[in-house]
Scaffold this motif. Sequence first.
Motif, PDB file in Angstrom:
ATOM      1  N   LYS A  98       0.809  -1.220   0.000  1.00  0.00           N
ATOM      2  CA  LYS A  98       0.000   0.000   0.000  1.00  0.00           C
ATOM      3  C   LYS A  98       0.840   1.267   0.000  1.00  0.00           C
ATOM      4  O   LYS A  98       0.602   2.176  -0.819  1.00  0.00           O
ATOM      5  N   PRO A  99       1.855   1.400   0.876  1.00  0.00           N
ATOM      6  CA  PRO A  99       2.668   2.622   0.815  1.00  0.00           C
ATOM      7  C   PRO A  99       3.421   2.764  -0.501  1.00  0.00           C
ATOM      8  O   PRO A  99       3.648   3.889  -0.971  1.00  0.00           O
ATOM      9  N   LYS A 100       3.802   1.638  -1.116  1.00  0.00           N
ATOM     10  CA  LYS A 100       4.490   1.703  -2.408  1.00  0.00           C
ATOM     11  C   LYS A 100       3.556   2.215  -3.492  1.00  0.00           C
ATOM     12  O   LYS A 100       3.975   2.989  -4.374  1.00  0.00           O
ATOM     13  N   VAL A 101       2.308   1.786  -3.444  1.00  0.00           N
ATOM     14  CA  VAL A 101       1.325   2.260  -4.418  1.00  0.00           C
ATOM     15  C   VAL A 101       1.094   3.757  -4.255  1.00  0.00           C
ATOM     16  O   VAL A 101       1.101   4.520  -5.238  1.00  0.00           O
ATOM     17  N   LEU A 102       0.923   4.196  -3.025  1.00  0.00           N
ATOM     18  CA  LEU A 102       0.654   5.604  -2.768  1.00  0.00           C
ATOM     19  C   LEU A 102       1.826   6.497  -3.165  1.00  0.00           C
ATOM     20  O   LEU A 102       1.637   7.645  -3.574  1.00  0.00           O
ATOM     21  N   ALA A 103       3.047   5.963  -3.056  1.00  0.00           N
ATOM     22  CA  ALA A 103       4.245   6.744  -3.399  1.00  0.00           C
ATOM     23  C   ALA A 103       4.629   6.619  -4.868  1.00  0.00           C
ATOM     24  O   ALA A 103       5.553   7.294  -5.337  1.00  0.00           O
ATOM     25  N   SER A 104       3.924   5.773  -5.603  1.00  0.00           N
ATOM     26  CA  SER A 104       4.273   5.505  -6.996  1.00  0.00           C
ATOM     27  C   SER A 104       4.013   6.713  -7.891  1.00  0.00           C
ATOM     28  O   SER A 104       3.129   7.535  -7.630  1.00  0.00           O
ATOM     29  N   ASN A 105       4.773   6.787  -8.976  1.00  0.00           N
ATOM     30  CA  ASN A 105       4.527   7.826  -9.979  1.00  0.00           C
ATOM     31  C   ASN A 105       3.230   7.571 -10.734  1.00  0.00           C
ATOM     32  O   ASN A 105       2.652   8.492 -11.317  1.00  0.00           O
ATOM     33  N   ASN A 106       2.786   6.304 -10.726  1.00  0.00           N
ATOM     34  CA  ASN A 106       1.547   5.942 -11.407  1.00  0.00           C
ATOM     35  C   ASN A 106       0.777   4.960 -10.523  1.00  0.00           C
ATOM     36  O   ASN A 106       0.802   3.751 -10.773  1.00  0.00           O
ATOM     37  N   PRO A 107       0.091   5.468  -9.485  1.00  0.00           N
ATOM     38  CA  PRO A 107      -0.637   4.573  -8.569  1.00  0.00           C
ATOM     39  C   PRO A 107      -1.663   3.685  -9.266  1.00  0.00           C
ATOM     40  O   PRO A 107      -1.856   2.535  -8.878  1.00  0.00           O
ATOM     41  N   PHE A 108      -2.313   4.217 -10.295  1.00  0.00           N
ATOM     42  CA  PHE A 108      -3.316   3.430 -11.016  1.00  0.00           C
ATOM     43  C   PHE A 108      -2.684   2.189 -11.633  1.00  0.00           C
ATOM     44  O   PHE A 108      -3.187   1.068 -11.465  1.00  0.00           O
ATOM     45  N   ASP A 109      -1.584   2.372 -12.344  1.00  0.00           N
ATOM     46  CA  ASP A 109      -0.952   1.249 -13.024  1.00  0.00           C
ATOM     47  C   ASP A 109      -0.456   0.210 -12.028  1.00  0.00           C
ATOM     48  O   ASP A 109      -0.658  -0.993 -12.226  1.00  0.00           O
ATOM     49  N   LYS A 175      -9.123  -4.795  -3.085  1.00  0.00           N
ATOM     50  CA  LYS A 175      -9.343  -3.746  -2.084  1.00  0.00           C
ATOM     51  C   LYS A 175      -8.373  -2.596  -2.289  1.00  0.00           C
ATOM     52  O   LYS A 175      -8.771  -1.417  -2.264  1.00  0.00           O
ATOM     53  N   LEU A 176      -7.104  -2.922  -2.514  1.00  0.00           N
ATOM     54  CA  LEU A 176      -6.094  -1.886  -2.726  1.00  0.00           C
ATOM     55  C   LEU A 176      -6.391  -1.091  -3.994  1.00  0.00           C
ATOM     56  O   LEU A 176      -6.261   0.140  -4.019  1.00  0.00           O
ATOM     57  N   PHE A 177      -6.812  -1.781  -5.044  1.00  0.00           N
ATOM     58  CA  PHE A 177      -7.167  -1.088  -6.289  1.00  0.00           C
ATOM     59  C   PHE A 177      -8.376  -0.178  -6.080  1.00  0.00           C
ATOM     60  O   PHE A 177      -8.392   0.963  -6.554  1.00  0.00           O
ATOM     61  N   ILE A 178      -9.364  -0.664  -5.362  1.00  0.00           N
ATOM     62  CA  ILE A 178     -10.580   0.120  -5.132  1.00  0.00           C
ATOM     63  C   ILE A 178     -10.278   1.378  -4.342  1.00  0.00           C
ATOM     64  O   ILE A 178     -10.703   2.482  -4.705  1.00  0.00           O
ATOM     65  N   GLU A 179      -9.521   1.245  -3.257  1.00  0.00           N
ATOM     66  CA  GLU A 179      -9.280   2.420  -2.415  1.00  0.00           C
ATOM     67  C   GLU A 179      -8.271   3.381  -3.038  1.00  0.00           C
ATOM     68  O   GLU A 179      -8.201   4.550  -2.647  1.00  0.00           O
ATOM     69  N   THR A 180      -7.523   2.905  -4.039  1.00  0.00           N
ATOM     70  CA  THR A 180      -6.570   3.771  -4.734  1.00  0.00           C
ATOM     71  C   THR A 180      -7.209   4.464  -5.933  1.00  0.00           C
ATOM     72  O   THR A 180      -6.972   5.655  -6.167  1.00  0.00           O
TER      73      THR A 180
END
Length: 293
Positions: A98-109, A175-180
């Motif tokens: 989750k923190p990696k997704v939030l810090a990503s340059n492209n959270p969606f991808d 869940k991670l995709f939905i909340e992101t």
Amino acid sequence: MTDTNTNTVITTIDERCKDCFLKTYQRLFLMFDVDPAQRQTFHNFFQQTVKSFQHLTSPEIQRILNNEFCRLVKVDDLFAKEKAQSNAIALALYDEWKPKVLASNNPFDLALRLSIAGNIMDYGANNSFDLQQTVQKVLQATFAIDHSKLLYNKIKKAQNILYLGDNAGEIVFDKLFIETCLTNKQIYFAVKDVPTLNDVTIKEAKEVGIDKLTTVISNGFDAPSTVLSKCSKEFLEIYHSADLIISKGQGNYEGLMDEKDPRIFFLLMAKCDVIAEKLNVEKGSFIVYHQNE
């Protein structure tokens, strides 16, 4: 094959699907210590079922076989232990990613890729799987079919989204995709009506907290798929009113692939030769598929 009296195309199940079914129940024979007489009884039922119901989809036949096996061994939830383990494994990875997704340059991808990687968590198709290896593979992969940009644009415009869940464990990455990516939307998360293989039910959805983000609903049917002709009236009302439908996994693809509904996006890993051939991709490919493209 065509019925010459009605000009109706009659589906004949692929022989490879029968082989896959057999492998599943051979594993279950060992899991539940089924004696030789019971094995023969089920094998006879198996042969009669695939012969008599060739007009049904593979998930519908799997439903019949699953229900009979449950009756035979007197167990309602064949993969209860595996589903709990899958959720626990995925929740541990959720805390890491989750923190990696939030810090990503492209959270969606990144969130989309993790959601598709989660599709490997399928005890109905596999005796075992390496989730960590699959995650690393999907992060580097080029999608064999990639309609992700269109999905991104459709999500931005949609307000009412139906998300068709697939397997326990996998739903943590959903869940991670939905909340992101699906914030500020009305989300309905559809699960199976009762236990069927390792597909998610309301119980597993609540275990991972998807009910905190979405309205969890049952599709009203106990096949490892979404078969609209068999789903409940309540589910169909939500289905028909959705702006966008996100369908996870092979089973849901098999149930919906002939609908040609422009609202549906299929997110899956092609885990068998039959599905890979239908999609014209290599087995093991990762897919974001919109049929109208």
